[in-house]
Motif scaffolding. Sequence first.
Motif, PDB file in Angstrom:
ATOM      1  N   GLU A 359       0.743  -1.321   0.004  1.00  0.00           N
ATOM      2  CA  GLU A 359      -0.079   0.046  -0.052  1.00  0.00           C
ATOM      3  C   GLU A 359       0.932   1.335   0.013  1.00  0.00           C
ATOM      4  N   PHE A 360       2.043   1.203   0.619  1.00  0.00           N
ATOM      5  CA  PHE A 360       2.865   2.411   0.765  1.00  0.00           C
ATOM      6  C   PHE A 360       4.049   2.440   0.244  1.00  0.00           C
ATOM      7  N   GLY A 361       4.568   3.290  -0.254  1.00  0.00           N
ATOM      8  CA  GLY A 361       6.195   3.708  -0.470  1.00  0.00           C
ATOM      9  C   GLY A 361       6.801   4.513   0.546  1.00  0.00           C
ATOM     10  N   ALA A 362       7.976   4.711   0.753  1.00  0.00           N
ATOM     11  CA  ALA A 362       8.378   5.579   1.777  1.00  0.00           C
ATOM     12  C   ALA A 362       9.885   6.346   1.206  1.00  0.00           C
ATOM     13  N   HIS A 363      10.004   7.464   1.542  1.00  0.00           N
ATOM     14  CA  HIS A 363      11.531   7.989   1.363  1.00  0.00           C
ATOM     15  C   HIS A 363      11.724   9.065   2.162  1.00  0.00           C
ATOM     16  N   GLY A 364      12.729   9.063   3.143  1.00  0.00           N
ATOM     17  CA  GLY A 364      13.227  10.072   3.874  1.00  0.00           C
ATOM     18  C   GLY A 364      14.183  10.793   3.122  1.00  0.00           C
ATOM     19  N   VAL A 365      13.818  12.193   3.065  1.00  0.00           N
ATOM     20  CA  VAL A 365      14.525  13.176   2.099  1.00  0.00           C
ATOM     21  C   VAL A 365      15.358  13.741   3.353  1.00  0.00           C
ATOM     22  N   GLN A 366      16.769  13.773   2.760  1.00  0.00           N
ATOM     23  CA  GLN A 366      17.772  14.427   3.685  1.00  0.00           C
ATOM     24  C   GLN A 366      17.866  15.910   3.466  1.00  0.00           C
ATOM     25  N   GLY A 367      18.393  16.679   4.256  1.00  0.00           N
ATOM     26  CA  GLY A 367      18.508  18.209   4.135  1.00  0.00           C
ATOM     27  C   GLY A 367      18.969  18.746   2.638  1.00  0.00           C
ATOM     28  N   GLN A 368      20.190  18.212   2.330  1.00  0.00           N
ATOM     29  CA  GLN A 368      20.492  18.514   0.825  1.00  0.00           C
ATOM     30  C   GLN A 368      19.918  18.238  -0.286  1.00  0.00           C
ATOM     31  N   GLU A 369      19.149  17.023  -0.118  1.00  0.00           N
ATOM     32  CA  GLU A 369      18.325  16.571  -1.109  1.00  0.00           C
ATOM     33  C   GLU A 369      17.062  17.431  -1.294  1.00  0.00           C
ATOM     34  N   CYS A 370      16.652  17.776   0.091  1.00  0.00           N
ATOM     35  CA  CYS A 370      15.514  18.863  -0.106  1.00  0.00           C
ATOM     36  C   CYS A 370      15.665  19.973  -0.733  1.00  0.00           C
ATOM     37  N   LEU A 371      17.073  20.509  -0.538  1.00  0.00           N
ATOM     38  CA  LEU A 371      17.392  21.865  -1.165  1.00  0.00           C
ATOM     39  C   LEU A 371      17.648  21.851  -2.516  1.00  0.00           C
TER      40      LEU A 371
END
Length: 462
Positions: A359-371
């Motif tokens: 049902e779900f996927g998940a990804h933890g976005v680190q700070g630099q990836e966010c910017l």
Amino acid sequence: MKFKSTRGNVGKIGFIDAFMMGLGDDGGLLVPDEIPVVSTETLEKWRELSYQELALAIFELYMNGEIPEQDLKKLVYDSYATFRDPAVTPVRKLKDDLYLLELFHGPTFAFKDIALQFMGQLYTYVAKQQNKQIHILGATSGDTGASAIEGVKGKEGIKICILHPHGKVSKVQELQMTTVQDDNVLNLSVDGNFDDCQRMIKELFADLDFKASNHLAAINSINFVRIMAQTVYYFYAYFQVAKQTGAKQVSFSVPTGNFGDIFAGYLAKRMGLPVGKLILATNENNILERFVLEGVYKPGDFRSTYSPSMDIQVASNFERYLYYVQGEDAAQIRTLMEQFKTAGEIVIAGETLAKVQQEFGAHGVQGQECLDTIKHYDTVSGYLLDPHSACGVAAADKYSSGQEIIVSLATAHPAKFNEAIKLIDIEQQFPEQISALFEKPQRQTRVDGSLQSVVRELVAFY
């Protein structure tokens, strides 16, 4: 339809009673007795509805006719009268297989407005109908507080107190809450983080004598009405994208910390909306990512990030999903939540974990990836994402196969998080309503992180 608790000791209560109870009196979260399923024929009829008409159609499935039709219609239309876009939640195309659902056109420029403007109207309605004083109590990681205050400031029969973590919300988020001067509003700036604020709120609602004697009402997503109101824009987004592309099914990427917004998507899917994957986007506080990928729900060390509204370790709505993935077994939920309280973790495996991962996927976005994501889309498409929306887009890009359209939720206007935007040398133009905040005086009370200090302020306020 009636409502019951995930822990099994509250059941068969009506919509208004569930709304007013907020957190279940047994400590569980309230859910519908049975999730209403919408037929394909009904979905076709809903396709051409306006946002307000769609909200009415969905709300009526849960309300048992407890609010007269004309009264409900006025509540809904008044709730969205202040939104800056006539579509309320418009969809924008970023690229062929990625669309953005803009949820920030309400008065406080954040997705929380969509549910909380309605809840503010509903609390005002109930206070008048029942001739009672209602004391709204909530915790915020930034956006809930401003939206809730905006919904009820100056309203008769209602007082609202919001706890926010001192120094851990953006400046604009702080100003949106603390520049409100109405006497029915109290802002408590708490030494600690959002999880500390949220824990104290739950403790106060679990104290049934305190809850009853102080007429407490919940504004956080522990209140099922928050979830119900948020399901609407999943349906509306699907209809908009389907009209533009002919898609029969879409996936959604959702920035989330408290599991409320994505649980609304899960509920919409259970109601019959043709949803593929629900992609859970988190930041460095990635307890939910670990749960989806490994089956382990265990808080880690709290970290401050560029997306502060998701700086959450203990997700309030996780229990609702756990209830459904465990086959609506309330006894099992009581056992698991007690285990979490004593051992500090919940572990699932086997078929249950396989179901979660289906049902779900998940990804933890680190700070630099966010910017980097903010910078990339600003350069390539001229679209400026706030850091939370950027986490959603980064997670969508990770799961993109080019075969299915993903709708990523844009949860806030970038002006609310200029601290992150400035780090990538982007100068943005603030909306007039946000610029004006910097000239207004603030009013807030700073308290230490103890429950006793919060109670003392509440008693004096009420």
